[in-house]
Design an enzyme around this catalytic site. Structure first.
Site, short mmCIF file in Angstrom:
data_model
loop_
_atom_site.label_atom_id
_atom_site.label_comp_id
_atom_site.label_asym_id
_atom_site.label_seq_id
_atom_site.Cartn_x
_atom_site.Cartn_y
_atom_site.Cartn_z
N VAL A 61 0.88 -1.18 0.00
CA VAL A 61 0.00 0.00 0.00
C VAL A 61 0.91 1.22 0.00
O VAL A 61 2.08 1.14 0.41
CB VAL A 61 -0.94 0.03 1.22
CG1 VAL A 61 -1.99 -1.07 1.12
CG2 VAL A 61 -0.17 -0.09 2.53
N SER A 62 0.38 2.34 -0.44
CA SER A 62 1.24 3.52 -0.63
C SER A 62 1.45 4.34 0.63
O SER A 62 2.49 4.96 0.80
CB SER A 62 0.64 4.42 -1.73
OG SER A 62 0.58 3.72 -2.95
N THR A 63 0.46 4.35 1.54
CA THR A 63 0.54 5.23 2.70
C THR A 63 0.23 4.49 3.99
O THR A 63 -0.39 3.42 3.99
CB THR A 63 -0.45 6.41 2.57
OG1 THR A 63 -1.80 5.89 2.54
CG2 THR A 63 -0.19 7.19 1.28
N GLN B 174 -3.51 3.96 4.55
CA GLN B 174 -4.06 2.78 3.91
C GLN B 174 -3.75 1.53 4.71
O GLN B 174 -4.56 0.61 4.80
CB GLN B 174 -3.51 2.63 2.49
CG GLN B 174 -4.03 3.67 1.51
CD GLN B 174 -3.36 3.53 0.15
OE1 GLN B 174 -2.15 3.40 0.05
NE2 GLN B 174 -4.17 3.55 -0.91
#
Length: 438
Positions: A8-10, A13
């Protein structure tokens, strides 16, 4: 080994179910181990992404499983480099949402390009939207992200004093004149159940928002500064004084820095967190206790590095003797039947007896490629196994361990040791990794 990879990017998330859902699907798909990253897919420096590539090259991974192709990355060139590595090492790639079959075929190549291009397009589109949003925030002097402790945001997304934490933040500033970051961290946890690590308090102190300023970091690396945008928690003079009081020498001086000989595998047996270095690297203590005190972890015991090292050496040496003895006791090398090769060979022979047509030719080519990949995988695994055995044989030599530097000792432990657990006193348990014997 079948290894799953999630991304996931962040952090936001990761705190939702997005990451958990990926991991759950990968486990149900047969992943024996799941690695994940919380980083943008456009970065090639992701730690666990590079680890699965390393596992593929070393012959440990036989299959990589992802939910979608864009979990591997959002850059067309990077994705193709990854696929090339997997192809060369004979590692199978399984994409749960896009079962492509043979990714080396013309159809597979076209599909991969389309999906990878779409993933990069979405990433670039998101980047443009974020850029427009940040321009709007800067033009209106709004505060990005979560405000520092002691502040909250008003309806215009600007910093204002927090109704309850403002006075606590004021008290933190007062205590910084006479107390360490660690003692303030423990005081916050014990008095208000607020968890802030010492390093977080140090970063908090140097945040310009505490002095009433709003700074923006531009893509060029330059800082755009706006002064006096909101109420200050401390004055400039107080900040200068505290910066001098809390300043410390650079602990990363190469001449003084001592590596953690069991980095990433030495755990506290009570809270499960890492055992960190103390006393110039000559002792270890639970990181949670060291940062936050007994409220975070009751295991405050300290153990000497020499004791831990001696225990690990003893376990590895005994294991090496058992392995060498077992290998030497074999009268002849066992020949193991490779069931996968037999299955593939039988399928190939069956197809070759059928009338030839383009579909049959494609299936035959696919099976031949699978057999070739499997053979490459076996050869890579055999090489790793031989290296492990030769290294284990050297453990029995009396002067082997004495000649190792801390960095070399660390490399050996990361290769052969799964975890080292300390529960207090001299209660140390060492769990070894499973290796294949030649």
């Amino acid at each position: 080994m079948r290894i799953g990879y999630a991304r996931v990017s962040t952090r936001q998330q990761a705190d939702t179910e997005a990451l958990d859902q990926q991991i759950s699907r990968l486990e149900k798909a047969g992943s024996e181990k799941v690695l994940y990253d919380i980083e943008s897919g456009r970065k090639d420096t992701r730690k666990n992404f590079n680890q699965i590539i390393s596992l593929a090259k070393n012959g440990v991974a036989t299959e990589i499983i992802v939910t979608r192709l864009d979990r591997l990355g959002r850059n067309v060139i990077s994705i193709h480099k990854t696929l090339e590595v997997l192809q060369q090492t004979g590692v199978k790639l399984t994409i749960l949402d896009s079962p492509l079959g043979d990714t080396n075929s013309a159809f597979g190549w076209l599909t991969i390009n389309n999906i990878a291009g779409l993933a990069e397009f979405e990433s670039r589109l998101l980047s443009e939207r974020i850029s427009h949003g940040t321009d709007y925030y800067r033009s209106n002097l709004k505060y990005f992200g979560s405000p520092p402790f002691g502040y909250t945001k008003d309806e215009n997304t600007k910093c204002i004093p927090h109704p309850s934490n403002w006075l606590i933040a004021k008290e933190m500033i007062h205590r910084l004149y006479t107390n360490s970051y660690g003692s303030i961290s423990r005081w916050l946890l014990e008095s208000f159940a607020i968890k802030m690590y010492p390093s977080s308090i140090r970063n908090w102190l140097h945040n310009p928002a505490l002095r009433g300023h709003t700074f923006y970091k531009l893509k060029s690396g330059e800082i755009e500064r706006h002064y006096g945008t909101h109420e200050a928690l401390i004055s400039e003079q107080e900040y200068e004084d505290l910066s001098k009081i809390t300043a410390h020498a650079n602990k990363k001086d190469p001449a003084k820095f001592k590596p953690h000989i069991l980095a990433g595998i030495f755990k506290c047996g009570v809270c499960g967190r890492a055992m960190t270095k103390t006393k110039a690297g000559q002792q270890f203590q639970c990181s949670q206790y060291k940062r936050l005190g007994k409220t975070a972890c009751p295991n405050g015991k300290i153990i000497a590095k020499s004791i831990v090292k001696k225990k690990v050496i003893t376990v590895l040496s005994e294991h090496a003797q058992d392995v060498v003895k077992e290998v030497n006791s074999r009268t002849q090398k066992e020949v193991k039947t490779d069931e996968k090769v037999i299955t593939l060979t039988h399928q190939l022979q069956t197809l070759q007896t059928l009338p030839r047509n383009p579909a049959i030719d494609l299936a035959i080519t696919d099976l031949q490629q699978q057999m070739k990949n499997h053979e490459q995988q076996k050869n890579a695994l055999h090489t790793t196994t031989e290296e492990d055995y030769l290294m284990l044989k050297s453990f029995a030599q009396a002067d082997f361990w004495e000649s190792l530097s801390d960095t070399e000792f660390k490399v050996i432990c990361l290769r052969f040791v799964e975890t080292v657990v300390f529960k207090g006193g001299r209660d140390i348990s060492v769990c070894l990794r499973t290796i294949s014997l030649p």
